[in-house]
Write an enzyme that holds these catalytic residues in place. Structure first.
Site, PDB file in Angstrom:
ATOM      1  CG  ASP A 196      50.400  48.540 115.398  1.00 14.09           C
ATOM      2  OD1 ASP A 196      50.253  47.453 114.829  1.00 14.09           O
ATOM      3  OD2 ASP A 196      51.182  48.723 116.353  1.00 14.09           O
ATOM      4  CG  ASP A 198      50.264  43.381 119.063  1.00  9.86           C
ATOM      5  OD1 ASP A 198      50.501  42.402 119.766  1.00  9.86           O
ATOM      6  OD2 ASP A 198      49.383  43.385 118.174  1.00  9.86           O
ATOM      7  CD  GLU A 205      54.582  44.612 120.063  1.00  5.53           C
ATOM      8  OE1 GLU A 205      54.239  43.752 119.231  1.00  5.53           O
ATOM      9  OE2 GLU A 205      54.578  45.835 119.818  1.00  5.53           O
ATOM     10  NE  ARG A 241      58.446  38.662 115.843  1.00  7.97           N
ATOM     11  CZ  ARG A 241      57.693  39.742 115.712  1.00  7.97           C
ATOM     12  NH1 ARG A 241      57.271  40.377 116.796  1.00  7.97           N
ATOM     13  NH2 ARG A 241      57.348  40.197 114.517  1.00  7.97           N
ATOM     14  CB  SER A 284      47.334  44.655 113.832  1.00  6.11           C
ATOM     15  OG  SER A 284      48.264  44.060 114.698  1.00  6.11           O
ATOM     16  N   GLY A 285      50.088  43.957 112.348  1.00  5.81           N
ATOM     17  CA  GLY A 285      50.950  42.810 112.094  1.00  5.81           C
ATOM     18  C   GLY A 285      50.793  41.757 113.171  1.00  5.81           C
ATOM     19  CE  LYS A 329      50.724  46.917 110.638  1.00  7.53           C
ATOM     20  NZ  LYS A 329      51.051  47.578 111.903  1.00  7.53           N
ATOM     21  CG  ASP A 352      54.303  50.507 118.323  1.00  9.43           C
ATOM     22  OD1 ASP A 352      55.207  49.900 118.946  1.00  9.43           O
ATOM     23  OD2 ASP A 352      53.431  49.901 117.678  1.00  9.43           O
ATOM     24  CG  ASN A 355      55.210  46.856 111.564  1.00 13.43           C
ATOM     25  OD1 ASN A 355      55.548  47.527 112.538  1.00 13.43           O
ATOM     26  ND2 ASN A 355      54.227  45.984 111.627  1.00 13.43           N
TER      27      ASN A 355
END
Length: 404
Positions: A196, A198, A205, A241, A284-285, A329, A352, A355
């Site tokens: 991941d 962030d 983030e 967001r 990554s998201g 993912k 972390d 997700n």
């Protein structure tokens, strides 16, 4: 039946001790059934399980051993082993074994006591203990190095989950990390690591950093925190967001990208993994813009993330293409393993957030890194006290085998 003897030698270490003892055994045609040796602070402990030939008398052989050991300043203990005990020992080979890795900023007797106590209560026997971290100077005032001890344990238990829970409690109480892995061929043959981005590969983030520059930091940060704890659906939280970032000047992306702080140990970990032939991926998201910058900076092989939509030099508040959430993912990790021609058991995944759990769950070694309690509970392994480079210990590397 041939006579079986356990030879246990201890004393000050120096070149030639093992040669002297095995030379006597060789002259008498003795078979070596097992052997192990360890040296701690120039003090030798050597064990050999031997079978004397049928035609040999044990007394002359053992007498010669004792005499030569005395000359060399070595203490020798000789213990007869019954055929039944020997066959019982042979019979346990092939039984499941596990590796317990204990990580700490500084190793204390209390840490070892708690871990070994847990193993003993669950009927697990420790076969081997190795220190993977380097030697520590008590006089040198240089930067402290982490400590790592690895236990090879044997035995079966009805409740591995209970052991993991006890290890988590110890970790929380004592500020250490404890990993429990099955000792199999895949553990020694990992080939791909997926991170991941962030709050894992980097300390921030990114979407929160963008929001701060647009004056909506508190609103976005609150949604981000809830999403990482698993309180919100990730796709919906990302849309909410991003909507708050609609109209942000795209030039801000470069400002944020130029100051991305790497997580402790990230550079060292990736440098060593690349040297050893590992493939490295970001799944990554977050956003491809920043993932691509890290790809160039660190030599990463693959980047999968969300692509921000930009029109007329400003963010539209949307992404193009499918959103990379938890399920996506895991799907991308499967595809990547197929592309590389490896089993998922050969994959390490690190993340972390909630997700990340689907990705951590299908990887052979899934690690929750400085994660929220819910994520740590859902992952098989976690690291909360050390940097990313401590993953090298979980793979089994000694500090002297690594760079940096």
């Amino acid at each position: 039946m041939r006579e079986i003897i356990l030879i246990h030698a201890t004393g000050e270490d120096r070149p030639g001790i093992t040669s002297i003892l095995t030379g006597i055994l060789a002259a008498c045609g003795v078979d070596i059934l097992d052997i192990g040796q360890v040296v701690i602070h120039d003090h030798l402990t050597l064990g050999m399980l031997v079978a004397l030939p049928d035609e040999a008398q044990s007394a002359p052989v053992l007498k010669d051993l004792l005499f030569k050991a005395h000359e060399a300043g070595i203490t020798l203990k000789l213990t007869p082993v019954s055929p039944a005990d020997y066959e019982t020992w042979v019979g346990v080979q092939g039984k499941p074994r596990h590796i317990v890795t204990l990580l700490a900023r500084q190793m204390e007797a209390a840490h070892l006591s708690r871990v070994t106590g847990t193993l003993a209560r669950h009927g697990l026997n420790i076969d081997i203990i190795n220190r993977l971290s380097g030697r520590v100077s008590l006089a040198d005032g240089g930067p402290a190095r982490p400590a790592c001890v690895e236990f090879s344990v044997r035995g079966s238990t009805a409740d591995w989950a209970a052991i993991r829970r006890e290890f988590m409690d110890i970790s929380s109480e004592m500020g250490v990390d404890i990993a429990l892995q099955e000792d199999n061929v895949f553990r020694r043959n990992r080939r791909l690591v997926a991170f991941d981005m962030d709050s894992t590969l980097i300390q921030v983030e990114v979407i929160d950093e963008l929001a701060k520059r647009f004056g909506v930091g508190d609103e976005v940060s609150a949604i981000t925190s809830g999403a990482m704890r698993g309180e919100f659906d990730f796709k919906e939280s990302l849309r909410r967001r991003l909507a708050l970032l609609k109209g942000l000047d795209a030039g801000v992306l470069e400002d944020v990208a130029a100051t991305l702080p790497l997580t402790e140990g990230a550079q060292r970990l990736i440098t060593n993994l690349k040297r050893l032939g590992f493939k490295i991926a970001i799944i990554s998201g977050g956003f491809t813009y920043f993932g691509e910058r890290l790809k160039k900076r660190l030599g990463i092989d693959y980047v999968f993330a969300n692509r921000l939509e930009v029109k007329d030099g400003k963010l539209t508040g949307k992404v193009t293409g499918a959103i990379v959430d938890g399920a996506r993912k895991a799907e991308l990790l499967r595809r990547l393993a197929d592309k590389e021609g490896i089993d998922l058991q050969q994959v390490i995944a690190v993340g972390d957030g909630a997700n990340d759990l689907p990705m951590l769950g299908i990887a052979g070694l899934g690690i929750a890194f400085h994660a929220k309690p819910k994520v740590k509970e859902g992952a098989r392994q976690s690291i909360s006290t050390l940097g990313l480079d401590s993953i090298l210990y979980l793979i089994g590397f000694r500090e002297r085998e690594t760079l940096g």
